[in-house]
Scaffold this motif. Structure first.
Motif, PDB file in Angstrom:
ATOM      1  N   LYS A 135       0.831  -1.204   0.000  1.00 26.64           N
ATOM      2  CA  LYS A 135       0.000   0.000   0.000  1.00 26.64           C
ATOM      3  C   LYS A 135       0.869   1.260   0.000  1.00 26.64           C
ATOM      4  N   SER A 136       1.937   1.258   0.804  1.00 22.21           N
ATOM      5  CA  SER A 136       2.754   2.476   0.839  1.00 22.21           C
ATOM      6  C   SER A 136       3.574   2.639  -0.439  1.00 22.21           C
ATOM      7  N   ALA A 139       1.183   4.070  -2.995  1.00 23.41           N
ATOM      8  CA  ALA A 139       0.735   5.424  -2.640  1.00 23.41           C
ATOM      9  C   ALA A 139       1.602   6.483  -3.332  1.00 23.41           C
TER      10      ALA A 139
END
Lengths: 425, 66
Positions: A135-136, A139
């Protein structure tokens, strides 16, 4: 700099040109009885598979077909989950149900690792990809994705009729994955042809399918060679440099994983964005509520993923067995329908309703078990940003002509034409 | 209340750190991790319950501390 000899010659040279797997007769045409003759490639399935799945779930619940050389379609959540978790009896050696089964010795790697891989190889091939798709990590691509969505909407300025599938949804994942792999953004239209051939051309003769696949791998080899000459910070260079068990990857592993990222990353997300916009276009109350309460979007998005899950996977049965009431034979296909599981009333309340503020949503749109979609965090980012930008810029829209909407056939389902009327009606 | 992730079941869907970022985080491969010792601070109980209820793999357990 040392020449990377893995890619100096075409590593496919010397491979047997003949198909070494098993072919089956191509059977097309209307389905006589969904319990004994199902096909996910016929127009009635593409138009609306849910009533068919619901009826099978109530009465069957594991449908059979003799098409594709024989296969099964479980429709209950419980059965879909059991198969997803059972890598001992079900192989991922092929994950697109077609009239060709690759040879047994393709396992445990498969043609497009790690989605086509079985344990224990699967885990090692998957670990190579996971860090790039957290997810990071994804992002960091959000700002560029948002800017690109705005560019797409800018191009629609002043138009009353737009095709949200062709002019918006499909371009977003194409751009994102081209950036990640380091491919020229202007090659987008070629990717769409590759996808159509691999996922939708399932009932073409195997030789023709192989020829199309050959074109895809020609393109990938071209990109690999360009990256060998000009290494850069992208997934292609990463895969060229990556090591497994103390060695660089096999050339077919590098290109197979690139093919997977290209194909699996595009029309799946395109379908999810398109299906969500289709729902909002025909459901003014939900559209108005999301415009008024943008903070509800992450919750609503999960409901769109549940109700219109784009992806169905396939497995091959490893050996003859009696399984949950049916007699499966070695090399029978199993169509692993996450969409059908997501609409099982035994698994979810009000399964046939789209409830955009559903708080408990244990859907399986991204699969279950060891093959959980590697790109799920990327897909969620793209879907959220695509819907946020659309609703912010085009808060009012309806279906211009419900009958003109067309849906992809096969294992990835989403709108391929989505004519919308923009503005107040 | 205390939360725990069963690493044998977790497949990195990330619903827990989406829904309860105060209680869960991701590791380098995207698998869920309990932040701190997993003790749910007052006011986070609902987030904890949502994370448990939305995990596709049923990998999260929340129980009252005894």
């Amino acid at each position: 700099m040392a020449v990377d000899e893995r890619f100096t010659q075409d590593y496919r040279d010397g491979q047997d040109e003949e198909l070494v797997g098993t072919r089956s007769e191509i059977v097309t045409g209307p389905v006589a009885d969904w319990t004994t003759d199902f096909s996910h490639l016929e127009p009635e399935w593409a138009a609306d598979p849910y009533p068919i799945q619901d009826e099978l779930r109530q009465g069957c619940p594991i449908a059979r077909t003799e098409r594709f050389g024989g296969g099964w379609l479980p429709t209950r959540y419980e059965d879909v989950a059991a198969i997803a978790y059972d890598t001992e009896h079900f192989s991922s050696r092929a994950i697109v149900m077609s009239n060709y089964r690759p040879p047994l010795d393709l396992a445990p790697v498969g043609g497009v690792p790690p989605i086509s891989s079985d344990p224990p190889f699967h885990r090692d091939a998957r670990r190579l990809l996971l860090p790039a798709f957290t997810k990071s990590a994804v992002a960091k691509r959000e700002a560029a994705t948002r800017a690109y969505c705005h560019t797409l909407i800018d191009a629609l300025e002043g138009r009353r009729d737009v095709d949200a599938a062709r002019e918006y949804a499909q371009h977003i994942p194409v751009r994102v994955i081209a950036d990640m792999l380091g491919f020229p953004p202007e090659d987008g239209p070629r990717f769409r042809a590759f996808i159509e051939h691999s996922l939708e051309g399932v009932n073409l003769p195997p030789e023709e399918r192989m020829a199309h696949m050959g074109e895809l791998f020609d393109y990938l080899l071209e990109q690999i060679r360009d990256h060998l000459d000009n290494p850069r910070d992208d997934l292609t260079t990463y895969l060229i440099e990556a090591e497994l068990y103390g060695q660089k990857l096999q050339p077919a592993h590098v290109s197979g994983t690139m093919a997977l990222l290209l194909i699996a990353g595009i029309d799946t997300t395109w379908s999810a964005i398109g299906a969500s916009l289709w729902h909002l276009a025909k459901t003014p109350a939900d559209r108005e509520r999301l415009v008024a309460e943008p903070e509800l979007l992450p919750t609503a998005m999960e409901e769109f993923l549940r109700a219109y899950a784009p992806v169905t996977m396939a497995r091959l049965v490893k050996q003859d067995m009696h399984w949950h009431g049916v007699d499966m034979k070695a090399d029978d296909w199993v169509l692993l329908s996450f969409p059908a599981a997501n609409r099982d009333p035994a698994h979810v309340e009000r399964a046939d309703e789209v409830v955009i503020d559903r708080e408990v949503n244990r859907h399986v749109a991204f699969g279950l078990g060891i093959h959980r979609c590697v790109g799920s965090h990327l897909a969620r980012m793209e879907l959220r940003v695509a819907l946020e930008v659309w609703l912010e810029r085009i808060p009012e829209f309806t279906l211009a002509d419900p009958a003109a909407v067309t849906w992809a056939t096969g294992q990835v389902r989403g709108p391929r034409t989505l004519p919308l009327r923009v503005g107040r009606t | 209340m205390k939360v725990q992730i069963n690493p044998e079941r977790c497949q990195g869907h990330g619903r827990c750190y989406d829904l309860a970022p105060g209680l869960f985080g991701e590791d380098d491969e995207g698998y869920g991790q309990v932040l701190g010792h997993g003790v749910v601070p007052p006011g986070e109980e609902e987030a904890a319950r949502l994370a448990v209820a939305n995990c596709p793999e049923r990998a999260i357990d929340a129980h009252e501390e005894t």
